[in-house]
Each structure stands twice: as C-alpha cells, then as structure tokens.
Design an enzyme around this catalytic site. Structure first.
Site, mmCIF file in Angstrom:
data_model
loop_
_atom_site.group_PDB
_atom_site.id
_atom_site.type_symbol
_atom_site.label_atom_id
_atom_site.label_comp_id
_atom_site.label_asym_id
_atom_site.label_seq_id
_atom_site.Cartn_x
_atom_site.Cartn_y
_atom_site.Cartn_z
ATOM 1 N N ASP A 67 -56.686 -8.860 1.201
ATOM 2 C CA ASP A 67 -56.525 -10.315 1.264
ATOM 3 C C ASP A 67 -55.158 -10.757 0.768
ATOM 4 O OD1 ASP A 67 -57.094 -9.579 -1.346
ATOM 5 O OD2 ASP A 67 -59.035 -10.569 -1.399
ATOM 6 N N ASN A 136 -69.007 -13.990 -8.953
ATOM 7 C CA ASN A 136 -69.997 -14.626 -8.083
ATOM 8 C C ASN A 136 -70.472 -13.682 -6.975
ATOM 9 O OD1 ASN A 136 -67.803 -14.493 -6.403
ATOM 10 N ND2 ASN A 136 -67.590 -16.700 -6.068
ATOM 11 N N HIS A 138 -68.550 -11.978 -4.913
ATOM 12 C CA HIS A 138 -67.691 -11.872 -3.718
ATOM 13 C C HIS A 138 -67.053 -10.485 -3.619
ATOM 14 C CE1 HIS A 138 -63.767 -13.573 -5.789
ATOM 15 N NE2 HIS A 138 -63.858 -12.285 -5.961
ATOM 16 N N GLU A 143 -66.674 -15.325 -0.173
ATOM 17 C CA GLU A 143 -67.408 -16.033 -1.202
ATOM 18 C C GLU A 143 -68.886 -16.165 -0.806
ATOM 19 O OE1 GLU A 143 -65.761 -16.288 -3.788
ATOM 20 O OE2 GLU A 143 -63.980 -17.558 -3.690
HETATM 21 P P1 PGA Z 1 -60.721 -8.718 -10.860
HETATM 22 O O1 PGA Z 1 -61.110 -9.379 -9.489
HETATM 23 O O2 PGA Z 1 -60.490 -7.275 -10.599
HETATM 24 O O3 PGA Z 1 -59.430 -9.386 -11.280
HETATM 25 O O4 PGA Z 1 -61.843 -8.966 -11.811
HETATM 26 C C1 PGA Z 1 -62.064 -8.739 -8.708
HETATM 27 C C2 PGA Z 1 -62.468 -9.638 -7.570
HETATM 28 O O5 PGA Z 1 -62.468 -10.865 -7.736
HETATM 29 O O6 PGA Z 1 -62.821 -9.111 -6.501
#
Ligand code: PGA
Length: 240
Positions: A67, A136, A138, A143
C-alpha cells in the site's frame, strides 16, 4: 493456519527473516510481497544482517508493496516508499527497477490498480506476502467493511488507523486516503506470513484466528488461505 508463538519480537524477526532468506536462497528470482509499519522492522533488520554477512542476495528478487498513502509525494519522509528504502532496500543489493509500488498520486486510481495487478501477474504472482495486522483487524489498508475487497483500490482510512499512524506525521496532517492491494490480490499470494506483536493486537488476533470469517475482521479471510503462517509474540497471542 500455521500458528507459531514466540517470546518477543526479536525472536520473530529472526524466525520470519530466516524464512524469507531461506526462500530467496532457494528461488533467487522470487517475487516478495512486502509490508510497512513497525511490525516488520525486526524481520527487515534480520534480512539486512544476513545480506551484510554474505548469506543471501536479492539482486534478482522482485518486490511489490501492499500500500501507499494518497496525496503524499513518493519521496516524502512518511511515504511507504521512503520507509522501504530506509528500512530495507538501501541495505540490500536489490535492483530498484525490480521494486513495485502502487502510485498513491495516480490521477486514475482504477487504471493504477489494473496496472499493478498486471505487473504482479507478469512477474508470475507473489510467492510470499508479508503482512501485519491493524488493531481493527485490517490487512494492508483493507479496513473492516461489509464485503471483502477484490483487487487494488483507493480507500478512505478509518479513525482507528488514523489514530494509530498519525504519530508518525509531525509536519503535515496524516493523509486520509491510501491505495492498497485488495483482499483478493493478497489471497492470490502463494504463501502468506502474518506477524502480530504486542498486546494492542491481541483482540484482532483472536478475531482473526478464532472468530468467524467476516469482512468486519478482514484478516479472518486468512483462515481460508492454504498456506498462511502466523507469527505471534506472547502478548499478541494472550487472548487465544
Ligand atoms: P504496525 O501496523 O506494524 O505499525 O502495527 C500494522 C498494520 O496496521 O497493518
């Protein structure tokens, strides 16, 4: 799902990093799907150490990232492209021509999504996709929603994601939109490696592994992938 629980993120970095290095040594021209965020950093550090020690080469490896933010210059310090350069690519012999990224500033997001899918397909598809998970549930920027997404697309970020990621933006407000690979694109990867560390991920991990397969927890779709390996530290696994 092949669930592996480790003491801490350093142990996971070594185990997941070894998995990637072993794979690259077996298939030097493989296609890796890569992720950003805090979670993969120990894994990237391990990979960089192995490269520095002469144990693995990435000169023929191709990569695609999950992304990228919209409305942010590619070279901004908070872009995911910059993150990958700083945390991994600059430490390896990877050819930057072999690095695939969604263009968050594409004028036509649909055309950009089609270009990305075609580029991935032309390289033979992703051999191993690395994933984190959001609080959450995702994966990438897919999302919680009423339906699982398909191929890459532009998405409006949720408040939970904005809250989690805005700590990295000290000069400008965090972008509200991103381009992301869809669930459909991620599920096409031949192998998936998801890493979750820390107590803040425990609820999402429980929903992913023990809950129903539902787009309200996008990561739960991995229950249906035939080769998904889940690396957890004890804190992230604490509710299982
Ligand atoms: P993070 O993000 O590794 O910074 O916790 C993971 C994500 O949101 O997929």
């Amino acid at each position: 799902m092949d669930i592996r629980i480790f003491k801490n993120e350093a142990e996971i970095g070594a185990a997941a990093g070894k998995l990637f290095c072993d794979f690259v040594n077996e298939k030097p021209d493989c296609v890796l799907g890569l992720a950003t965020g805090a979670t993969p950093v120990p894994t990237y550090n391990y990979i960089a150490e192995q490269y520095a020690a002469g144990k693995v080469s990435f000169k023929d490896v191709k990569t695609f990232n999950l992304d990228e933010y919209c409305d942010l210059p590619k070279t901004h310090k908070n872009s995911y492209y910059t993150f990958m350069i700083e945390n991994l690519f600059s430490k390896l012999d990877l050819n930057l021509d072999n690095v695939g990224f969604l263009d968050g500033n594409a004028a036509d997001p649909e055309a950009e999504s089609a270009r990305y899918a075609a580029d991935i397909a032309s390289k033979g598809g992703i051999d191993i996709q690395l994933l984190g998970i959001g609080r959450n549930g995702h994966i990438a920027f897919n999302e919680p929603a009423d339906e699982f997404t398909g191929e890459s697309h532009k998405i409006k970020l949720t408040d939970s994601t904005i809250e989690a990621n805005s700590i990295y933006f000290d000069d400008i407000p965090m972008p509200r939109y991103a381009m992301t690979m869809g669930i459909g694109s991620i599920m096409k990867s031949k192998k998936i490696v998801l890493i979750a560390t820390g107590a803040s991920k425990a609820e999402a991990v429980k929903a992913m592994i023990n809950g129903p397969v539902t787009p309200q927890c996008p990561a739960s779709i991995l229950q249906q992938h035939e080769d998904a390996v889940i690396f957890l530290d004890e804190a992230a696994a604490s509710l299982l």
